[in-house]
Design an enzyme around this catalytic site. Sequence first.
Site, mmCIF file in Angstrom:
data_model
loop_
_atom_site.group_PDB
_atom_site.id
_atom_site.type_symbol
_atom_site.label_atom_id
_atom_site.label_comp_id
_atom_site.label_asym_id
_atom_site.label_seq_id
_atom_site.Cartn_x
_atom_site.Cartn_y
_atom_site.Cartn_z
ATOM 1 N N CYS A 171 0.926 -2.337 3.526
ATOM 2 C CA CYS A 171 0.461 -1.602 4.705
ATOM 3 C C CYS A 171 -0.784 -0.789 4.375
ATOM 4 O O CYS A 171 -0.694 0.291 3.783
ATOM 5 C CB CYS A 171 1.567 -0.696 5.219
ATOM 6 S SG CYS A 171 1.076 0.261 6.669
ATOM 7 N N CYS A 184 -0.947 2.645 5.975
ATOM 8 C CA CYS A 184 -0.097 3.661 5.337
ATOM 9 C C CYS A 184 -0.704 4.124 4.011
ATOM 10 O O CYS A 184 -0.705 5.315 3.709
ATOM 11 C CB CYS A 184 1.291 3.095 5.017
ATOM 12 S SG CYS A 184 2.004 2.039 6.256
ATOM 13 N N ASP A 185 -1.169 3.206 3.205
ATOM 14 C CA ASP A 185 -1.489 3.529 1.808
ATOM 15 C C ASP A 185 -2.967 3.442 1.444
ATOM 16 O O ASP A 185 -3.349 3.827 0.330
ATOM 17 C CB ASP A 185 -0.693 2.586 0.879
ATOM 18 C CG ASP A 185 0.808 2.773 1.046
ATOM 19 O OD1 ASP A 185 1.224 3.917 1.310
ATOM 20 O OD2 ASP A 185 1.549 1.795 0.923
#
Length: 308
Positions: A136, A139-140
């Site tokens: 992701c 997300c990261d």
Amino acid sequence: MTERIKCLIIGSGPAGYTAAIYAARANLSPVVYEGIEPGGQLTTTTEIENFPGYPEGVAGPVMMEELKKQAQRFGTEVRFGIITKLDLSARPFTAEIDGGTGSVQADAVIVATGASAKYLGLPSEQRFRGMGVSACATCDGFFYRKKDVAVIGGGDTACEEATYLASLCRQVYLVVRKDYLRASKAMQRRVFTTPNIEVIFEHNTKEVLGDDNGVTGLLLLSNGGTEHRIDVDGVFLAIGHHPNTELVQGQVDLDEQGYIITNRGRTNVPGVFAAGDVQDPHYRQAITAAGSGCVAALECERFLAQND
Ligand code: NDP
């Protein structure tokens, strides 16, 4: 005698727990079965920085624990266990637990079983999950600012993630196993016109390289058989997602990718609702999952008020 409950929620990610918070506050006495991965996909991420309300960010497992406590505070019963079979042919619906060790009957069901990112299946990839291997970018990606990363895949997700990462990272390698991208032409154009994305066609990943501090590179294998190493700090898998719909297959309508089709949280089966990634091929964010959990619970409340 089989236990009878009003509202069964299957899955304990942000969709399941948000549905539980709303259902509990509507006096539906929801029961959540946590499933195979209690807390859902977020428990495998480190820091969540894009969920509103956490200005300093929050660790995925911590946020999920807080959501669980919030759901319990209003009377949700959270059970450790897996629903292994679901019969949606007639109300009350019947759910088999843990392969037949128990069962419950429910007046309504909210399916929030999520989706799982596909991984390549390499042992080295598993070793570095959460230490440089992610599925992701939203997300990261932020953790790789000004660093070099690789994205694996050639579809719209891979192109979108590569483009997003290119705005943060120094260099992005897009590793594609064929000699073309499967992504839409518009996405392809964005990739090809972004100067710090290099597309490496006709290569597969043989190994994720790293040390005790995390990922250091990728060992690639060309379709012609030659090995070639690239140095990267992060690797983002974008080879598709698999919606966890095994329980409802053949019972509710799915789209051509296998996601549950919903209309305001309702499936085609009256009394069966779905929320979160299991019905969302597009956004797959914690906040959108939570929002859809709210919608499913509100619709469930309306349904039960009209039908019981
Ligand atoms: P896709 O299934 O479309 O693409 C997966 C990609 O991963 C393909 O390039 C595939 O290669 C590659 N791949 C699969 N397995 C492996 C493997 N083992 N090793 C290496 N590469 C592999 O998935 P997406 O998540 O990209 O998209 C899913 C759906 O969501 C699509 O319909 C897409 O259009 C849509 N979507 C739309 C967006 C938008 O419109 N903004 C954004 C994101 C997704 P190969 O081509 O060789 O099979």
